[in-house]
Design a protein around this motif. Structure first.
Motif, PDB file in Angstrom:
ATOM      1  N   GLU B 200       0.846  -1.191   0.000  1.00 35.53           N
ATOM      2  CA  GLU B 200       0.000   0.000   0.000  1.00 35.53           C
ATOM      3  C   GLU B 200       0.880   1.239   0.000  1.00 35.53           C
ATOM      4  N   GLY B 201       0.531   2.192  -0.847  1.00 32.82           N
ATOM      5  CA  GLY B 201       1.283   3.440  -0.911  1.00 32.82           C
ATOM      6  C   GLY B 201       2.499   3.382  -1.811  1.00 32.82           C
ATOM      7  N   GLU B 202       2.824   2.219  -2.309  1.00 31.41           N
ATOM      8  CA  GLU B 202       3.996   2.117  -3.179  1.00 31.41           C
ATOM      9  C   GLU B 202       3.591   1.909  -4.638  1.00 31.41           C
ATOM     10  N   ALA B 203       4.591   2.017  -5.532  1.00 29.39           N
ATOM     11  CA  ALA B 203       4.297   1.952  -6.961  1.00 29.39           C
ATOM     12  C   ALA B 203       5.314   1.083  -7.668  1.00 29.39           C
ATOM     13  N   VAL B 204       4.941   0.564  -8.818  1.00 30.08           N
ATOM     14  CA  VAL B 204       5.869  -0.234  -9.626  1.00 30.08           C
ATOM     15  C   VAL B 204       5.877   0.284 -11.054  1.00 30.08           C
ATOM     16  N   THR B 205       7.042   0.122 -11.705  1.00 35.19           N
ATOM     17  CA  THR B 205       7.136   0.476 -13.123  1.00 35.19           C
ATOM     18  C   THR B 205       7.563  -0.751 -13.932  1.00 35.19           C
ATOM     19  N   GLN B 206       7.934  -1.809 -13.219  1.00 37.57           N
ATOM     20  CA  GLN B 206       8.409  -3.024 -13.894  1.00 37.57           C
ATOM     21  C   GLN B 206       7.764  -4.235 -13.236  1.00 37.57           C
ATOM     22  N   VAL B 207       7.617  -5.308 -13.993  1.00 40.78           N
ATOM     23  CA  VAL B 207       7.176  -6.566 -13.384  1.00 40.78           C
ATOM     24  C   VAL B 207       8.109  -7.692 -13.819  1.00 40.78           C
ATOM     25  N   PRO B 208       8.370  -8.632 -12.892  1.00 36.84           N
ATOM     26  CA  PRO B 208       9.189  -9.789 -13.284  1.00 36.84           C
ATOM     27  C   PRO B 208       8.358 -10.744 -14.148  1.00 36.84           C
ATOM     28  N   VAL B 209       8.922 -11.176 -15.277  1.00 33.28           N
ATOM     29  CA  VAL B 209       8.219 -12.124 -16.146  1.00 33.28           C
ATOM     30  C   VAL B 209       9.094 -13.349 -16.378  1.00 33.28           C
ATOM     31  N   ARG B 210       8.540 -14.332 -17.034  1.00 35.17           N
ATOM     32  CA  ARG B 210       9.232 -15.604 -17.303  1.00 35.17           C
ATOM     33  C   ARG B 210       9.837 -16.187 -16.033  1.00 35.17           C
ATOM     34  N   GLY B 211       9.002 -16.353 -15.022  1.00 36.61           N
ATOM     35  CA  GLY B 211       9.460 -16.943 -13.777  1.00 36.61           C
ATOM     36  C   GLY B 211      10.482 -16.090 -13.060  1.00 36.61           C
ATOM     37  N   GLY B 212      10.465 -14.785 -13.306  1.00 39.41           N
ATOM     38  CA  GLY B 212      11.361 -13.875 -12.597  1.00 39.41           C
ATOM     39  C   GLY B 212      12.717 -13.726 -13.240  1.00 39.41           C
ATOM     40  N   THR B 213      12.909 -14.315 -14.435  1.00 42.14           N
ATOM     41  CA  THR B 213      14.222 -14.248 -15.077  1.00 42.14           C
ATOM     42  C   THR B 213      14.445 -12.934 -15.803  1.00 42.14           C
ATOM     43  N   ARG B 214      13.353 -12.181 -16.042  1.00 43.22           N
ATOM     44  CA  ARG B 214      13.504 -10.952 -16.809  1.00 43.22           C
ATOM     45  C   ARG B 214      12.553  -9.914 -16.239  1.00 43.22           C
ATOM     46  N   MET B 215      12.970  -8.632 -16.255  1.00 42.96           N
ATOM     47  CA  MET B 215      12.078  -7.564 -15.810  1.00 42.96           C
ATOM     48  C   MET B 215      11.449  -6.919 -17.038  1.00 42.96           C
ATOM     49  N   GLN B 216      10.147  -6.755 -16.990  1.00 45.27           N
ATOM     50  CA  GLN B 216       9.430  -6.142 -18.108  1.00 45.27           C
ATOM     51  C   GLN B 216       9.030  -4.722 -17.719  1.00 45.27           C
ATOM     52  N   ASP B 217       9.457  -3.751 -18.532  1.00 47.56           N
ATOM     53  CA  ASP B 217       9.038  -2.366 -18.292  1.00 47.56           C
ATOM     54  C   ASP B 217       7.588  -2.186 -18.685  1.00 47.56           C
ATOM     55  N   LEU B 218       6.815  -1.521 -17.834  1.00 43.12           N
ATOM     56  CA  LEU B 218       5.415  -1.283 -18.175  1.00 43.12           C
ATOM     57  C   LEU B 218       5.264  -0.087 -19.110  1.00 43.12           C
ATOM     58  N   GLY B 219       6.193   0.875 -18.986  1.00 43.24           N
ATOM     59  CA  GLY B 219       6.063   2.117 -19.752  1.00 43.24           C
ATOM     60  C   GLY B 219       5.234   3.150 -19.012  1.00 43.24           C
ATOM     61  N   PHE B 220       4.766   2.801 -17.824  1.00 44.93           N
ATOM     62  CA  PHE B 220       4.042   3.737 -16.953  1.00 44.93           C
ATOM     63  C   PHE B 220       4.132   3.193 -15.537  1.00 44.93           C
ATOM     64  N   THR B 221       3.544   3.902 -14.609  1.00 45.42           N
ATOM     65  CA  THR B 221       3.655   3.507 -13.200  1.00 45.42           C
ATOM     66  C   THR B 221       2.283   3.105 -12.663  1.00 45.42           C
ATOM     67  N   VAL B 222       2.262   2.055 -11.849  1.00 53.38           N
ATOM     68  CA  VAL B 222       1.024   1.663 -11.185  1.00 53.38           C
ATOM     69  C   VAL B 222       1.238   1.738  -9.679  1.00 53.38           C
ATOM     70  N   ARG B 223       0.354   2.485  -9.010  1.00 53.00           N
ATOM     71  CA  ARG B 223       0.486   2.644  -7.565  1.00 53.00           C
ATOM     72  C   ARG B 223      -0.702   1.981  -6.885  1.00 53.00           C
ATOM     73  N   CYS B 224      -0.413   1.299  -5.786  1.00 55.68           N
ATOM     74  CA  CYS B 224      -1.490   0.761  -4.961  1.00 55.68           C
ATOM     75  C   CYS B 224      -1.784   1.769  -3.864  1.00 55.68           C
ATOM     76  N   ASN B 225      -2.931   2.421  -3.942  1.00 56.60           N
ATOM     77  CA  ASN B 225      -3.285   3.408  -2.918  1.00 56.60           C
ATOM     78  C   ASN B 225      -3.696   2.725  -1.625  1.00 56.60           C
ATOM     79  N   SER B 226      -4.488   1.662  -1.762  1.00 61.40           N
ATOM     80  CA  SER B 226      -4.880   0.915  -0.567  1.00 61.40           C
ATOM     81  C   SER B 226      -5.408  -0.452  -0.969  1.00 61.40           C
ATOM     82  N   PHE B 227      -5.394  -1.331   0.022  1.00 55.28           N
ATOM     83  CA  PHE B 227      -5.951  -2.660  -0.193  1.00 55.28           C
ATOM     84  C   PHE B 227      -6.924  -2.943   0.940  1.00 55.28           C
ATOM     85  N   SER B 228      -8.052  -3.559   0.624  1.00 55.62           N
ATOM     86  CA  SER B 228      -8.961  -3.933   1.710  1.00 55.62           C
ATOM     87  C   SER B 228      -9.589  -5.288   1.446  1.00 55.62           C
TER      88      SER B 228
END
Lengths: 279, 453
Positions: B200-228
């Motif tokens: 919560e409160g943090e953001a990502v611009t990349q995600v691990p793909v192919r079982g974590g062997t490679r980082m994929q750039d999203l080209g934008f940022t996704v932030r989690c404001n909150s989880f419930s």
């Protein structure tokens, strides 16, 4: 829980109908079979009311959802589909001997259902989707058609053995001619196959919407594909290589065994994404 | 010469192999049988798990055969390719022939065709050929389909057909399977799938793909404001909700609360609610007040982390109990004041008054544990998915065409008989559901026969 009382009544009626059809065959008395038909019609009314009641009761409990979300509900829905599909076949083919082979499938399904938890449970997040309706209904109509096909295939095998021995007496003598049975085995499958196909496709669409992947080789998906392959085999062998009669009947029965594995075996024996269907 | 002869025959033999329905049947059986294997052997588990289940030699053998990830193995792929090649070759082989038959139907009822048709009727009429041909053509148009009229010397032929599309059903179905496979390949080559946990409160611009062997750039940022997490009164989970923001070019362009079955999509990338959990340890919320009740401050105590209070001392939360001596959740606090021995005491969430009884300048009351959550997102981009849906739609259309339409054909032949009357032959055939066609043919028979009487 009045829906459960109605479902128990349905179980009883399916049992009575099965007994009447079998009795009619044994006593060679058409009147008993006619009574069987009326019991089936009554059972159709009662089970439809029970499904509606269960749907309504789930809304009363504040968790309103379609009653096809756990093993108990899927079993009663399957039995309901088999009963309706059977009534259509009986009317179309004007022969009541099918009942002795098809209605026991509905009856034993209901008996099995009685041994499962019949309480109305709220939906887990993964099942809260409109895809649920389309997916489950199409799959189960397909399963019901395959059940009818397998029941008729069994009739075919009995009848064919008798015809080979050139006897037409006894209980089996009352069954429709092998040509009719063979045709019905095929016709039930050409209804079941498109429904199963749509069932698999709606399942894939739903999986894609819920998990971001339309096919993940989970055991349930794989078994539905196996069922699909078996019936695809049936259709190709029949249309292009002329597999009729005995061989076609055997594939139909194998197909239904695979269907049972897909429907129940996967949940009870294997594990996977569809695990909520097993409780 | 011998070589020239042998070369085409080998190609012919290979071609014959790939266009045979026998191969299709064998492939269907092998695909079904091997697929079962993959449901019995649990797929993609850690090696330790397999070692527990299988003997060493069996493990090595199964590993060699790729049975632990068999649906992605080369041999399974080979089966799928064989299946597709067989399907394509069958289509290439049979489709042009079928097209020819459909385009150039046998519009004349000659002797050999007549013999092959089981549904036929014959009668005689007084009059001229053209007069009766016209009457029967009108009757066919009214109750079946407009016939094609062919005059051939002393004979007149009528030919009418319906449901010709049913002949194409099988090809549409086969084509649909090929399209689905193309969609799957496009998705595999140009798409990606990954999982990412966002606190919560943090953001990502990349995600691990192919079982974590490679980082994929999203080209934008996704932030989690909150989880419930919402639950039913019974305590069962009702909904997992993540409030997400998409930040592109330095500003928020999209905000959506996603739940299971309702993902967020931005620039072709989908974010699905997949899991959740606690981000780091929990913190205890403790309110501090003076004896007279005036609040001093709120403390957020992480486990064993010292927090200083000016002019008082250092406070630590050292222990938590769900149900302390039957009074519910409680926190054990240690206070260290300069020059004094440290003191330790429990504060109970449901009894804020209890701490007043302790002789101290400040009163602590426990407001409960709070924990920061993370949302587990499944991230996927699949540019092939619409191709797959196109294939699926075609498959359903193809099956309906193949199973529920029937190519029905009717012929009428009029010829001058030896007695000077017109000899009429009516015949028909259907590609499927012959029982239903027999009934239709009977009706047609009475209708056509009665025409002009």
């Amino acid at each position: 829980m009045s829906n459960v009382i109605l479902f128990n009544l349905t179980t009883f009626l399916f049992g009575v109908a099965s007994a009447l059809y079998l009795g009619a065959l044994y006593a060679k008395n058409e009147n008993i079979a006619v009574a069987g038909t009326w019991v089936c019609v009554l059972a159709a009314v009662v089970s439809t009311a029970a499904l509606g009641m269960r749907w309504y009761e789930s809304y009363q409990m504040g968790i309103g959802r379609i009653p096809v979300t756990n093993l108990y509900e899927s079993l009663v829905f399957f039995a309901w589909s088999v009963n309706l599909f059977y009534l259509v076949v009986e009317r179309k083919y004007r022969n009541r001997t099918f009942g002795a082979f098809v209605m026991p499938i509905a009856f034993f399904t209901m008996v099995f259902a009685v041994y499962n938890d019949s309480s109305i449970q709220p939906l887990v997040p993964a099942l809260q989707s409109y895809w649920l309706h389309a997916h489950v209904i199409t799959c189960f109509v397909g399963y019901a058609a395959f059940a009818v096909s397998a029941g008729v295939a069994l009739m075919y095998l009995l009848k064919a053995r008798q015809e080979e021995a050139k006897i037409s007496k006894g209980v089996v003598g009352l069954l429709p001619p092998t040509k009719t049975l063979d045709d019905l085995v095929y016709r039930a499958i050409i209804w079941g196959f498109p429904f199963l196909t749509v069932g698999i496709i709606t399942g894939a669409a739903w999986a894609n919407y819920a998990w971001g992947t339309y096919w993940s080789w989970d055991p349930k998906e794989t078994w539905s594909l196996i069922v699909w392959l078996v019936y695809a085999l049936f259709l190709h062998a029949r249309v292009t290589r002329g597999w009729h009669g005995r061989r076609a009947a055997i594939i139909s029965i194998v197909g239904f065994l695979a269907t049972i594995m897909c429907y129940l075996g996967v949940n009870l024996v294997l594990s996977g994404l569809h695990s909520y269907g097993g409780s | 010469m011998a070589d020239e002869k042998r070369a085409p025959s080998l190609i012919d033999r290979i071609w014959d192999f790939f266009i045979s329905v026998k191969l299709a049947i064998v492939t269907l059986i092998v695909l079904a049988a091997t697929s079962i294997l993959g449901t019995i052997i649990e797929q993609n588990q850690p090696p330790e798990k397999y070692h527990q289940i299988y003997e060493d030699w069996a493990f090595v053998l199964m590993d060699r055969l790729n049975l632990f990830d068999m649906y992605h193995s080369k041999w399974f792929l080979f089966l799928l390719v064989l299946f597709t090649v067989n399907l394509s070759c069958c289509t290439i082989d049979r489709f042009p022939r079928m097209l020819k038959v459909v385009r150039n139907p046998r519009t004349k009822l000659d002797g050999s065709l007549e013999k092959s048709l089981s549904l036929a009727d014959r009668w005689k009429r007084k009059g001229t050929l053209s007069e009766w041909a016209g009457k029967y053509a009108a009757a066919l148009s009214a109750s079946f389909a407009k016939p094609k009229v062919t005059e051939d010397g002393s004979e007149v032929h009528l030919y009418a057909e319906t449901g010709v599309a049913s002949r194409f059903g099988v090809y549409v179905t086969h084509l649909s399977i090929i399209i689905i496979f193309i969609g799957a390949i496009v998705g595999n080559v140009f798409g990606f799938k990954g999982n990412v946990n966002v606190p919560e409160g943090e953001a990502v611009t990349q995600v691990p793909v192919r079982g974590g062997t490679r980082m994929q750039d999203l080209g934008f940022t996704v932030r989690c404001n909150s989880f419930s997490l919402e639950t039913y009164p019974s305590g069962q989970p009702k909904a997992y909700k993540s409030d997400l923001s998409v930040i592109d070019g330095g500003r928020e362009v999209l905000r959506k609360t996603i739940v299971v079955n309702d993902p967020l999509q931005y620039k072709g990338i989908w974010f699905y609610q997949a899991s959740y959990g606690q981000a780091g340890g929990a913190t205890a919320q403790v309110a501090v007040a003076r004896k007279d009740g005036t609040p001093v401050r709120m403390l957020a105590l992480a486990a064993n982390e010292p927090v200083p209070i000016d002019g008082y001392g250092v406070v630590r939360g050292v222990n938590y109990e769900q149900n302390f001596q039957g009074s519910g959740p409680a926190l054990q606090v240690v206070v260290e004041k300069p020059g004094q021995p440290s003191s330790s005491f429990w504060i109970v969430q449901g009894r804020p008054d209890l701490d007043r009884q302790r002789a101290d300048s400040l009163v602590f009351s426990f407001r409960g544990l709070s924990s920061r959550m993370f949302t587990g997102l499944q991230v996927a981009k699949d540019p092939g998915v619409n191709i797959v849906w196109l294939g699926c739609a075609l498959m359903v259309i193809g099956l309906i065409m193949a199973f529920f339409l029937s190519h029905q054909r009717v012929w009428v032949r009029l010829a001058r008989g030896t007695d000077g009357r017109v000899e009429v032959v009516l015949a028909g055939s259907a590609s499927r559901n012959r029982i239903a066609f027999e009934k239709r043919f009977e009706k047609l028979q009475t209708g056509v026969k009665a025409a002009g009487q």
